[in-house]
Write a protein that holds these residues in place. Structure first.
Motif, PDB file in Angstrom:
ATOM      1  N   LYS A 117      44.591  46.149  30.725  1.00  9.95           N
ATOM      2  CA  LYS A 117      43.219  45.691  30.480  1.00  9.95           C
ATOM      3  C   LYS A 117      42.299  46.143  31.612  1.00  9.95           C
ATOM      4  CE  LYS A 117      44.414  42.118  27.364  1.00  9.95           C
ATOM      5  NZ  LYS A 117      44.293  40.804  26.872  1.00  9.95           N
ATOM      6  N   GLU A 118      40.994  46.133  31.321  1.00  9.10           N
ATOM      7  CA  GLU A 118      39.977  46.547  32.281  1.00  9.10           C
ATOM      8  C   GLU A 118      39.461  45.340  33.060  1.00  9.10           C
ATOM      9  OE1 GLU A 118      35.816  49.063  32.146  1.00  9.10           O
ATOM     10  OE2 GLU A 118      37.118  49.093  30.389  1.00  9.10           O
ATOM     11  N   LEU A 119      39.120  45.558  34.336  1.00  2.00           N
ATOM     12  CA  LEU A 119      38.742  44.468  35.230  1.00  2.00           C
ATOM     13  C   LEU A 119      37.545  43.661  34.731  1.00  2.00           C
ATOM     14  CD1 LEU A 119      39.267  42.965  37.893  1.00  2.00           C
ATOM     15  CD2 LEU A 119      37.778  44.643  39.020  1.00  2.00           C
ATOM     16  N   GLY A 120      36.501  44.310  34.225  1.00  2.03           N
ATOM     17  CA  GLY A 120      35.307  43.597  33.789  1.00  2.03           C
ATOM     18  C   GLY A 120      35.602  42.480  32.794  1.00  2.03           C
ATOM     19  N   PRO A 121      36.224  42.790  31.662  1.00  4.56           N
ATOM     20  CA  PRO A 121      36.557  41.734  30.701  1.00  4.56           C
ATOM     21  C   PRO A 121      37.554  40.709  31.247  1.00  4.56           C
ATOM     22  CG  PRO A 121      36.630  43.887  29.644  1.00  4.56           C
ATOM     23  CD  PRO A 121      36.455  44.124  31.115  1.00  4.56           C
ATOM     24  N   VAL A 122      38.477  41.152  32.086  1.00  2.00           N
ATOM     25  CA  VAL A 122      39.436  40.220  32.685  1.00  2.00           C
ATOM     26  C   VAL A 122      38.690  39.220  33.573  1.00  2.00           C
ATOM     27  CG1 VAL A 122      41.371  40.000  34.309  1.00  2.00           C
ATOM     28  CG2 VAL A 122      41.405  41.795  32.552  1.00  2.00           C
ATOM     29  N   MET A 123      37.736  39.713  34.351  1.00  3.14           N
ATOM     30  CA  MET A 123      36.953  38.830  35.218  1.00  3.14           C
ATOM     31  C   MET A 123      36.093  37.874  34.404  1.00  3.14           C
ATOM     32  SD  MET A 123      37.960  39.328  38.262  1.00  3.14           S
ATOM     33  CE  MET A 123      36.858  38.082  38.883  1.00  3.14           C
ATOM     34  N   ASP A 124      35.503  38.374  33.315  1.00  2.00           N
ATOM     35  CA  ASP A 124      34.708  37.498  32.437  1.00  2.00           C
ATOM     36  C   ASP A 124      35.566  36.343  31.934  1.00  2.00           C
ATOM     37  OD1 ASP A 124      32.465  39.099  32.745  1.00  2.00           O
ATOM     38  OD2 ASP A 124      32.548  39.944  30.720  1.00  2.00           O
ATOM     39  N   ASN A 125      36.776  36.673  31.494  1.00  4.70           N
ATOM     40  CA  ASN A 125      37.694  35.645  30.992  1.00  4.70           C
ATOM     41  C   ASN A 125      38.113  34.689  32.110  1.00  4.70           C
ATOM     42  OD1 ASN A 125      39.407  34.494  28.885  1.00  4.70           O
ATOM     43  ND2 ASN A 125      41.116  35.356  30.064  1.00  4.70           N
ATOM     44  N   TYR A 126      38.441  35.235  33.265  1.00  2.00           N
ATOM     45  CA  TYR A 126      38.896  34.449  34.406  1.00  2.00           C
ATOM     46  C   TYR A 126      37.820  33.445  34.847  1.00  2.00           C
ATOM     47  CZ  TYR A 126      40.590  33.566  39.206  1.00  2.00           C
ATOM     48  OH  TYR A 126      41.015  32.987  40.367  1.00  2.00           O
ATOM     49  N   ALA A 127      36.567  33.896  34.908  1.00  2.00           N
ATOM     50  CA  ALA A 127      35.473  33.054  35.396  1.00  2.00           C
ATOM     51  C   ALA A 127      34.744  32.317  34.274  1.00  2.00           C
ATOM     52  CB  ALA A 127      34.472  33.906  36.167  1.00  2.00           C
ATOM     53  N   GLN A 128      35.148  32.584  33.029  1.00  2.00           N
ATOM     54  CA  GLN A 128      34.487  31.982  31.867  1.00  2.00           C
ATOM     55  C   GLN A 128      32.985  32.274  31.869  1.00  2.00           C
ATOM     56  OE1 GLN A 128      36.372  30.288  29.254  1.00  2.00           O
ATOM     57  NE2 GLN A 128      37.778  31.546  30.437  1.00  2.00           N
ATOM     58  N   GLU A 129      32.650  33.545  32.132  1.00  2.00           N
ATOM     59  CA  GLU A 129      31.275  34.034  32.125  1.00  2.00           C
ATOM     60  C   GLU A 129      31.238  35.345  31.355  1.00  2.00           C
ATOM     61  OE1 GLU A 129      29.213  34.108  35.892  1.00  2.00           O
ATOM     62  OE2 GLU A 129      30.523  32.552  36.695  1.00  2.00           O
ATOM     63  N   ILE A 130      30.035  35.833  31.097  1.00  2.00           N
ATOM     64  CA  ILE A 130      29.869  37.100  30.388  1.00  2.00           C
ATOM     65  C   ILE A 130      29.089  38.072  31.270  1.00  2.00           C
ATOM     66  CG2 ILE A 130      28.837  38.222  28.368  1.00  2.00           C
ATOM     67  CD1 ILE A 130      29.268  35.587  26.860  1.00  2.00           C
ATOM     68  N   GLY A 131      29.565  39.316  31.340  1.00  2.00           N
ATOM     69  CA  GLY A 131      28.835  40.366  32.039  1.00  2.00           C
ATOM     70  C   GLY A 131      28.880  40.293  33.553  1.00  2.00           C
ATOM     71  N   ILE A 132      29.977  39.816  34.095  1.00  2.00           N
ATOM     72  CA  ILE A 132      30.099  39.681  35.548  1.00  2.00           C
ATOM     73  C   ILE A 132      29.871  41.022  36.254  1.00  2.00           C
ATOM     74  CG2 ILE A 132      31.805  39.280  37.388  1.00  2.00           C
ATOM     75  CD1 ILE A 132      32.773  36.896  35.760  1.00  2.00           C
ATOM     76  N   ARG A 133      30.334  42.122  35.668  1.00  2.00           N
ATOM     77  CA  ARG A 133      30.219  43.428  36.325  1.00  2.00           C
ATOM     78  C   ARG A 133      28.765  43.869  36.495  1.00  2.00           C
ATOM     79  NH1 ARG A 133      32.913  47.777  32.440  1.00  2.00           N
ATOM     80  NH2 ARG A 133      34.296  46.080  31.972  1.00  2.00           N
ATOM     81  N   GLN A 134      27.850  43.223  35.797  1.00  2.00           N
ATOM     82  CA  GLN A 134      26.448  43.625  35.880  1.00  2.00           C
ATOM     83  C   GLN A 134      25.646  42.814  36.898  1.00  2.00           C
ATOM     84  OE1 GLN A 134      24.943  43.742  31.887  1.00  2.00           O
ATOM     85  NE2 GLN A 134      26.227  45.486  31.380  1.00  2.00           N
ATOM     86  N   HIS A 135      26.297  41.881  37.592  1.00  2.00           N
ATOM     87  CA  HIS A 135      25.572  41.138  38.623  1.00  2.00           C
ATOM     88  C   HIS A 135      26.500  40.767  39.776  1.00  2.00           C
ATOM     89  CE1 HIS A 135      26.975  37.424  36.519  1.00  2.00           C
ATOM     90  NE2 HIS A 135      26.645  38.081  35.431  1.00  2.00           N
ATOM     91  N   LYS A 136      27.191  39.641  39.727  1.00  2.00           N
ATOM     92  CA  LYS A 136      27.984  39.206  40.889  1.00  2.00           C
ATOM     93  C   LYS A 136      29.269  40.001  41.067  1.00  2.00           C
ATOM     94  CE  LYS A 136      28.425  35.041  38.940  1.00  2.00           C
ATOM     95  NZ  LYS A 136      28.692  33.631  38.783  1.00  2.00           N
ATOM     96  N   GLY A 137      29.822  40.527  40.002  1.00  2.00           N
ATOM     97  CA  GLY A 137      31.026  41.326  40.093  1.00  2.00           C
ATOM     98  C   GLY A 137      32.258  40.520  40.463  1.00  2.00           C
TER      99      GLY A 137
END
Length: 169
Positions: A117-137
Motif C-alpha cells: 500500500k501507499e503511505l498517503g492512504p495508509v496515513m489517512d486510515n491511521y489518523a482517521q483523516e482525509i488528504g494528510i499528504r496535502q497538508h500535515k503529512g
C-alpha cells in the motif's frame, strides 16, 4: 526568477513558497504536474531521491530552475523509516539534492506498506483523516504536530537554495 515546482500538491507548493519567503528570495512560482519515474510508493533512499531528481529535471522546461520534492520510506535494521528528498535543477544544467526529516514508522503503518500500500492512504486510515499528504503529512502525525509536511519540505528547499547560492558563479 521563474521557479517551477514539480507538483500540484498544495503542501509541496506551500513549502517552496514558505522557503522563498523565509530566505527573502523574490520569485514567480509555477506549479506543474510531473511524473517521478519511480514507484508510487518509493521504498528506498535511492528511489526517493531519484523521484525528486526526475520531477525537477522533467519540469525544468522554460523555468530558470525547478524543484522536485519526493517522500518515501526505507528500511534500516529491519525497521521502516519515513524519508523525504528534494532536488533543484537549473536551466544551466546544475543539480542539487538534499534530504529532510527521517523518523521510524509505527508497526501499524509499516505493515500495510510492506503489503504494497501507499503511505498517503495508509496515513489517512491511521489518523482517521482525509488528504494528510496535502497538508500535515505523515511527519505531522508522527511528531504530534511539532513539524508538518510544509515545514519539513521548506527546510529541504532551504538546503537546496543554500547549495545553489554557495555554488553560484
Amino acid at each position: 526568477m521563474h521557479i517551477c515546482v514539480a507538483s500540484t500538491n498544495p503542501a509541496k507548493i506551500d513549502a517552496v513558497a514558505l522557503a522563498l519567503e523565509q530566505m527573502a528570495i523574490p520569485a514567480q512560482l509555477e506549479s506543474l504536474q510531473s511524473a517521478s519515474g519511480v514507484s508510487a510508493q518509493p521504498f528506498s533512499i535511492e528511489e526517493t531521491r531519484t523521484g525528486a531528481i526526475n520531477r525537477a529535471q522533467h519540469t525544468l522546461g522554460g523555468c530558470d530552475m525547478a524543484i522536485g520534492l519526493e517522500g518515501g520510506v526505507y528500511e534500516l535494521e529491519g525497521k521502516l523509516y519515513l524519508c523525504n528528498w528534494g532536488a533543484l535543477a537549473t536551466a544551466d544544467g546544475k543539480l542539487f539534492t538534499a534530504a529532510g526529516a527521517q523518523v521510524p514508522l509505527p508497526d501499524a503503518i509499516e505493515q500495510p506498506l510492506r503489503a504494497g500500500k501507499e503511505l498517503g492512504p495508509v496515513m489517512d486510515n491511521y489518523a482517521q483523516e482525509i488528504g494528510i499528504r496535502q497538508h500535515k503529512g505523515a511527519i505531522g502525525i508522527l511528531t504530534a504536530g511539532k513539524l508538518n509536511r510544509v515545514e519539513m519540505f521548506a527546510q529541504v528547499v532551504i538546503l537546496l537554495f543554500g547549495q545553489w547560492q554557495a555554488n553560484s558563479d
